[in-house]
Scaffold this motif. Sequence first.
Motif, mmCIF file in Angstrom:
data_model
loop_
_atom_site.group_PDB
_atom_site.id
_atom_site.type_symbol
_atom_site.label_atom_id
_atom_site.label_comp_id
_atom_site.label_asym_id
_atom_site.label_seq_id
_atom_site.Cartn_x
_atom_site.Cartn_y
_atom_site.Cartn_z
ATOM 1 N N GLU A 14 0.831 -1.202 0.000
ATOM 2 C CA GLU A 14 0.000 0.000 0.000
ATOM 3 C C GLU A 14 0.870 1.258 0.000
ATOM 4 O O GLU A 14 0.601 2.219 -0.735
ATOM 5 C CB GLU A 14 -0.914 0.008 1.214
ATOM 6 C CG GLU A 14 -1.818 1.240 1.284
ATOM 7 C CD GLU A 14 -2.582 1.329 2.577
ATOM 8 O OE1 GLU A 14 -3.472 2.178 2.673
ATOM 9 O OE2 GLU A 14 -2.277 0.564 3.516
ATOM 10 N N GLN A 15 1.922 1.257 0.823
ATOM 11 C CA GLN A 15 2.813 2.407 0.893
ATOM 12 C C GLN A 15 3.530 2.637 -0.442
ATOM 13 O O GLN A 15 3.680 3.789 -0.887
ATOM 14 C CB GLN A 15 3.841 2.211 2.010
ATOM 15 C CG GLN A 15 3.232 2.257 3.407
ATOM 16 C CD GLN A 15 4.251 1.973 4.498
ATOM 17 O OE1 GLN A 15 5.317 1.414 4.233
ATOM 18 N NE2 GLN A 15 3.939 2.355 5.721
ATOM 19 N N SER A 19 2.994 5.905 -2.777
ATOM 20 C CA SER A 19 4.189 6.663 -3.147
ATOM 21 C C SER A 19 4.271 6.860 -4.659
ATOM 22 O O SER A 19 4.601 7.946 -5.144
ATOM 23 C CB SER A 19 5.447 5.953 -2.648
ATOM 24 O OG SER A 19 5.443 5.841 -1.242
ATOM 25 N N ILE A 20 3.951 5.802 -5.404
ATOM 26 C CA ILE A 20 3.971 5.891 -6.866
ATOM 27 C C ILE A 20 2.924 6.890 -7.364
ATOM 28 O O ILE A 20 3.205 7.731 -8.230
ATOM 29 C CB ILE A 20 3.740 4.507 -7.497
ATOM 30 C CG1 ILE A 20 4.936 3.592 -7.215
ATOM 31 C CG2 ILE A 20 3.521 4.626 -9.008
ATOM 32 C CD1 ILE A 20 4.730 2.164 -7.666
ATOM 33 N N LEU A 21 1.720 6.813 -6.799
ATOM 34 C CA LEU A 21 0.638 7.716 -7.206
ATOM 35 C C LEU A 21 0.993 9.175 -6.926
ATOM 36 O O LEU A 21 0.581 10.079 -7.664
ATOM 37 C CB LEU A 21 -0.661 7.343 -6.485
ATOM 38 C CG LEU A 21 -1.287 5.996 -6.869
ATOM 39 C CD1 LEU A 21 -2.505 5.708 -5.989
ATOM 40 C CD2 LEU A 21 -1.696 6.000 -8.339
ATOM 41 N N VAL A 22 1.748 9.408 -5.855
ATOM 42 C CA VAL A 22 2.127 10.775 -5.500
ATOM 43 C C VAL A 22 3.334 11.247 -6.306
ATOM 44 O O VAL A 22 3.368 12.386 -6.801
ATOM 45 C CB VAL A 22 2.432 10.869 -3.986
ATOM 46 C CG1 VAL A 22 3.019 12.241 -3.641
ATOM 47 C CG2 VAL A 22 1.169 10.622 -3.178
ATOM 48 N N LEU A 23 4.321 10.380 -6.464
ATOM 49 C CA LEU A 23 5.591 10.791 -7.064
ATOM 50 C C LEU A 23 5.544 10.900 -8.581
ATOM 51 O O LEU A 23 6.211 11.770 -9.159
ATOM 52 C CB LEU A 23 6.699 9.810 -6.659
ATOM 53 C CG LEU A 23 7.120 9.861 -5.185
ATOM 54 C CD1 LEU A 23 8.147 8.778 -4.896
ATOM 55 C CD2 LEU A 23 7.693 11.237 -4.838
ATOM 56 N N VAL A 24 4.780 10.039 -9.245
ATOM 57 C CA VAL A 24 4.760 10.050 -10.712
ATOM 58 C C VAL A 24 4.324 11.408 -11.271
ATOM 59 O O VAL A 24 5.013 11.963 -12.144
ATOM 60 C CB VAL A 24 3.871 8.916 -11.259
ATOM 61 C CG1 VAL A 24 3.596 9.116 -12.747
ATOM 62 C CG2 VAL A 24 4.556 7.566 -11.049
#
Length: 275
Positions: A14-15, A19-24
């Motif tokens: 989940e983390q 993180s991917i959804l935020v960083l991309v």
Amino acid sequence: MWKKRLKIFLINAEQILVSILVLVPVVWIIMSSFNKGKNLSTASFIPKEFTLSNYVDLFTENEFGHWFVNSLSIATLNAFVSVALILLTAWVLSRFKFKGKKTGLLTLLVLSMFPSFLSMTAVYTLFVVLELVNKPIALVILYAAGAIPYNVWLVKGYIDGIPSSLDEAAYIDGSSKFNTFRKIIVPISKPIIVYCAVSQFMMPWMDYIVPNLVLSGNKNKTVAVGLYSMISTDQDANFTQFAAGAVVVAIPITIMYLIFQKFLVQGIVAGASKE
């Protein structure tokens, strides 16, 4: 044992996903700011050729410097004014007993549920009468007043957790009420003060609706309004410069979060947990 491992795996998954959804999107904006060309069709996630021309053109072809200074000055003044009003109001409601106190607190609670832009028609009319339209001070007044309802409850909860015995000891030693507030309440309330200051500093950087209504003229825009104007029309879409502007705007906010991170966490947790 396998249940514990599964739980750890799901938490980590989940983390990683969050993180991917935020960083991309963030990485995409940063990379786009180094792309050649102006629109989305010429921008790619990884630029074929890096260039700094978008950052140079941002200041030479637009009034971004004026927009940035406008937002910075409004944000700084708003942070000071808002914190002063919030802290004084919360202190009075926390430490003094007077008629109508409960009604006033309930009124603030109800007002905090409504976004400020709902009253923009009435506010704009008032600013026209007071000749405050197209003046940055109008935004400071509006932001500072709008910050009071929610933040007063938050700061009051924090001050309620400060023992009243400290005030009483100061009074016995001959200290005045305001001097006690200045030398005892304010230093102890540093975490919640920092939280309110940072949140109010961010407001002018993020808000589009209010500055777009109150301010006019290209040089008077804030960064939110100015950057949006770069991509608001098909004929004048300039996405790569917009991306460069977004990166520049994020720098002061990121620095503030890094510097005051500890106080921000302490302030919001302590203010929400006190009664």
